[in-house]
Write a protein that holds these residues in place. Structure first.
Motif, short mmCIF file in Angstrom:
data_model
loop_
_atom_site.label_atom_id
_atom_site.label_comp_id
_atom_site.label_asym_id
_atom_site.label_seq_id
_atom_site.Cartn_x
_atom_site.Cartn_y
_atom_site.Cartn_z
N SER A 12 37.89 44.23 38.27
CA SER A 12 38.51 45.70 38.53
C SER A 12 38.96 45.18 39.75
N ARG A 13 40.34 46.21 39.69
CA ARG A 13 41.03 46.30 41.22
C ARG A 13 40.27 46.81 42.45
N GLN A 14 38.93 47.38 42.27
CA GLN A 14 38.48 47.54 43.33
C GLN A 14 37.85 46.89 43.98
N LEU A 15 37.00 45.95 42.78
CA LEU A 15 36.78 44.33 43.35
C LEU A 15 37.65 43.40 44.16
N ALA A 16 38.71 43.46 43.46
CA ALA A 16 39.75 42.36 44.04
C ALA A 16 39.97 42.45 45.00
N ASP A 17 40.05 44.38 45.71
CA ASP A 17 40.80 44.22 46.75
C ASP A 17 39.64 43.94 47.88
N ALA A 18 38.31 44.62 47.60
CA ALA A 18 37.55 43.90 48.39
C ALA A 18 37.45 42.74 48.70
N VAL A 19 37.43 42.03 47.47
CA VAL A 19 37.40 40.23 48.52
C VAL A 19 38.13 40.71 49.45
N LYS A 20 40.13 40.73 48.65
CA LYS A 20 41.02 40.24 49.34
C LYS A 20 40.78 41.01 50.87
N ARG A 21 39.73 41.60 51.41
CA ARG A 21 40.07 42.49 52.58
C ARG A 21 39.14 41.18 53.43
N ASN A 22 38.01 41.33 53.03
CA ASN A 22 36.82 40.51 53.57
C ASN A 22 37.86 38.64 53.84
N LEU A 23 38.86 38.15 53.26
CA LEU A 23 38.98 37.01 52.48
C LEU A 23 41.05 37.60 52.59
N PRO A 24 41.44 37.87 53.94
CA PRO A 24 42.98 38.36 53.33
C PRO A 24 44.42 36.88 53.10
N ASN A 25 43.61 35.98 53.14
CA ASN A 25 44.38 34.73 53.06
C ASN A 25 44.12 34.04 51.48
N THR A 26 43.10 35.12 50.97
CA THR A 26 43.09 34.26 49.27
C THR A 26 44.25 35.08 48.72
N THR A 27 44.85 34.57 47.10
CA THR A 27 45.64 35.47 45.83
C THR A 27 44.26 35.36 44.74
N ILE A 28 44.07 36.42 44.35
CA ILE A 28 42.95 36.67 43.00
C ILE A 28 43.54 36.99 42.46
N ILE A 29 43.55 36.16 40.83
CA ILE A 29 43.71 36.34 39.44
C ILE A 29 42.59 35.95 38.86
N GLN A 30 43.21 36.56 37.02
CA GLN A 30 41.70 36.56 36.08
C GLN A 30 42.93 36.31 35.16
N GLY A 31 42.06 35.26 34.46
CA GLY A 31 42.27 34.84 33.02
C GLY A 31 41.26 35.60 32.22
N TYR A 32 41.65 35.76 30.69
CA TYR A 32 40.79 35.74 29.72
C TYR A 32 40.74 35.18 28.13
N GLY A 33 39.86 35.08 27.78
CA GLY A 33 39.65 34.34 26.97
C GLY A 33 37.58 34.36 26.08
N LEU A 34 37.77 33.60 24.71
CA LEU A 34 36.30 33.71 24.37
C LEU A 34 36.25 31.87 23.99
N THR A 35 34.70 31.75 23.45
CA THR A 35 34.49 30.92 23.35
C THR A 35 35.48 30.53 22.10
N GLU A 36 35.71 31.31 21.54
CA GLU A 36 36.30 31.36 20.14
C GLU A 36 37.49 30.77 20.79
N THR A 37 38.38 30.72 21.57
CA THR A 37 39.99 31.15 21.70
C THR A 37 39.27 29.35 22.77
N ALA A 38 38.59 28.33 23.04
CA ALA A 38 38.83 27.53 23.54
C ALA A 38 39.09 27.28 25.10
N PRO A 39 38.40 27.34 26.28
CA PRO A 39 38.53 29.43 25.73
C PRO A 39 39.42 30.00 26.18
N THR A 40 40.54 29.71 26.97
CA THR A 40 41.87 30.83 27.37
C THR A 40 42.58 31.47 26.51
#
Length: 555
Positions: free
Chosen positions: A318-346
């Motif tokens: 969620s954006r709320q969680l990403a923002d919370a991490v960013k406030r604690n670790l401001p030098n990091t860029t947070i991204i996400q991906g999506y996939g499943l075991t069935e797509t090997a995975p990404t």
């Protein structure tokens, strides 16, 4: 209605038509002398030259000492290992099939895995042997497995630690064998087990081409895996996320990886500092700790000296969680991906330069893939609307091993794989995952996505973790959203949980309110990959639910 097919805006090369082990170990970017895998328990490291040799030794020993042939299934039941890439690719080198078992499996799950995959030899750690013994001592196969039988005895269980020690020695090696295009594309090389959040887990057949394609597609968009980066691996190596995105991608790109046997937060943070970790691949439950845990707060200046990116996967971020991490670790860029075991995975991945407003999205459709969005009747929905995500491409699995019934349900005509996830795509080709189709709550004639309410609950300062399910009410002939929450000790909500209902009611439409109340529990049940095990919540009995008088009055 005609099919509405989405194409990827990305480009990547496709893998050569050769053995996956040769692609990873002999056609990549890793250079001699540069550490690839580090064992923090011994500080021993392995470069590409060592990895090639040990992989060749694994292949030789499997063939000469254990009689493993092309097409045989080799099980691996172990905690994380610095040499797991050599174990897996040694099997792949000789055309065998790898079937990784989660180290968290208990005896019944081990038994189901052994039968489902038809495992011939099982490489297991000593402390897990009691689970194997328990699995082999159980009665005959049940009705679901009546055509299959256990194919191993305790004589076929090998100590993986001793085996890898013997492989890390001088001696004869085997170079990856030549396989036909048909073998590369149409025969399984991995039998990975699906997460099992509903019913018994299934064995997902991934070909060498499936995995090699996903590696090539991922590294084309993922600079956090390049050779100047240092990763810390806490992801289970039995899970497809860690198996492909780290164990296969890292030696191909030359990325350094510090391998943790199992996750312990304080150790995790200490390793980030000690080894100068620059990038993390992790899951949302760990991000919750990175956002709020006192030890992270204490060490954040030291962490921030090197850590620059965090890639989240396996469950929605969620954006709320990403923002919370960013406030604690401001030098990091947070991204996400999506996939499943069935797509090997990404199947979707975000670039590091993504705009801030895209932080809760899973990124672009990966190169060489196509996607559709369909409604409950199988009709394609217009752009801008949510629908079940269907994917087609070179990374999409072959099917479920020896399970024609599941395969029939998994694919639409044209080999479109039905992911079961509800997704949307915006005007910039960024995708977002709304929720699991089967987990949507039908509340008062409306669909409610649990993930939306869970994100909102996590934004409350008294909530450490949350999960939402639907509770059926016969009088109303509808489902009520119910929240399960982990609260901060001593907080206002801990003294009066009903205030959580009022908080949600002030933020959402009427049909999304917590008519089913709030239940306080010690921990949200989750899989090793971080997915909420909603089935376990549905099966709970006798929970005390707290209700808001204001919300109840609106019923």
């Amino acid at each position: 209605m005609p099919e509405i097919i989405y194409e990827s805006p990305e480009f990547s090369l496709l893998p050569p038509k050769i053995n996956l082990a040769e692609t990873i170990l002999h056609r990549g970017l890793a250079t001699p002398g540069h550490p690839l895998f580090i064992d923090p328990n011994t500080d021993k490291s392995y470069d590409i030259v060592a990895l090639r040799h040990i992989t060749g030794r694994v292949a030789h020993l499997l063939r000469s000492e254990y009689g493993i042939k092309k097409g045989d299934v080799v099980g691996v039941y172990s905690m994380n290992q610095a040499l797991m890439t050599a174990m897996y690719l040694g099997c792949i080198s000789i055309g065998a099939i790898v079937s990784p078992l989660a180290m968290t499996y208990v005896a019944g799950e081990v038994r189901h895995a052994l039968i489902t995959a038809g495992i011939k030899k099982l490489f297991a750690q000593k402390h897990l042997r009691s689970n194997v013994e328990g699995a082999l001592s159980m009665g005959p196969a049940d009705a679901e497995e009546e055509t299959d039988r256990l194919t191993v005895t305790m004589k076929d269980v090998i100590d993986i630690d001793q085996f890898l020690l013997s492989a890390d020695t001088p001696g004869p090696t085997v170079f990856p064998i030549t396989l036909t295009v048909e073998e590369l594309e149409e025969k399984p090389s991995f039998l990975c087990f699906s997460s099992g959040t509903t019913g018994k887990f299934k064995a997902v057949m991934l070909s060498q081409s499936n995995v090699a394609s996903d590696v090539m597609m991922s590294v084309g968009i993922a600079p956090f895996m390049y050779n100047q980066q240092t990763q810390l691996m806490m992801l289970p190596q039995s899970h497809i996320f860690g198996l492909v995105m780290v164990l296969m991608c890292a030696p191909y790109t030359g990325c350094k990886v510090v391998v943790m046997q199992k996750f312990v937060l304080e150790t995790y943070i200490d390793y980030i500092i000690k080894y100068g970790v620059t990038s993390l691949m992790t899951v949302p439950p760990v991000l919750v700790l990175l956002a709020k845990h006192p030890y992270v707060v204490e060490k954040r200046d030291e962490i921030s000296k090197t850590l620059r990116s965090i890639n989240s996967g396996a469950a929605p971020l969620s954006r709320q969680l990403a923002d919370a991490v960013k406030r604690n670790l401001p030098n990091t860029t947070i991204i996400q991906g999506y996939g499943l075991t069935e797509t090997a995975p990404t199947s979707h991945l975000t670039k590091l330069n993504r705009p801030d407003e895209k932080v809760s999205k899973v990124g672009f459709l990966m190169a060489h893939q196509q996607a559709r969005l369909i409604d409950e009747d199988g009709n394609d929905v217009p752009k801008g609307h949510a629908g079940e995500l269907c994917i087609r491409g070179p990374n999409v699995f072959l099917g479920y091993y020896r399970n024609p019934k599941a395969n029939e349900a998994a694919f639409l005509p044209g080999r479109w794989f039905r992911t079961g996830d509800i997704a949307m795509v915006d005007e910039d080709n960024y995708w977002s995952i709304v929720d699991r189709a089967k987990e949507l709550i039908k509340s008062k004639g409306h669909q409610v996505a649990p993930a939306e309410l869970e994100d909102l609950l996590l934004s409350h300062p008294d909530v450490n973790d949350s999960a939402v399910i639907g509770i059926y009410n016969e009088d109303e002939a509808t489902e009520y959203p119910r929240a399960y929450v982990v609260l901060k000790p001593g907080s206002a909500a801990a003294a009066n949980p009903s205030i959580i209902c009022d908080f949600v009611a002030s933020k959402v439409a009427r049909h999304k309110q917590l008519w089913g109340g709030v239940v306080v529990i010690d921990a949200i049940p989750k899989s090793v990959s971080g997915k909420i095990l909603r089935r376990q919540l549905r099966e709970r009995k006798g929970d005390k639910a707290f209700y808001s008088a204001k919300v109840k009055a609106k019923l």
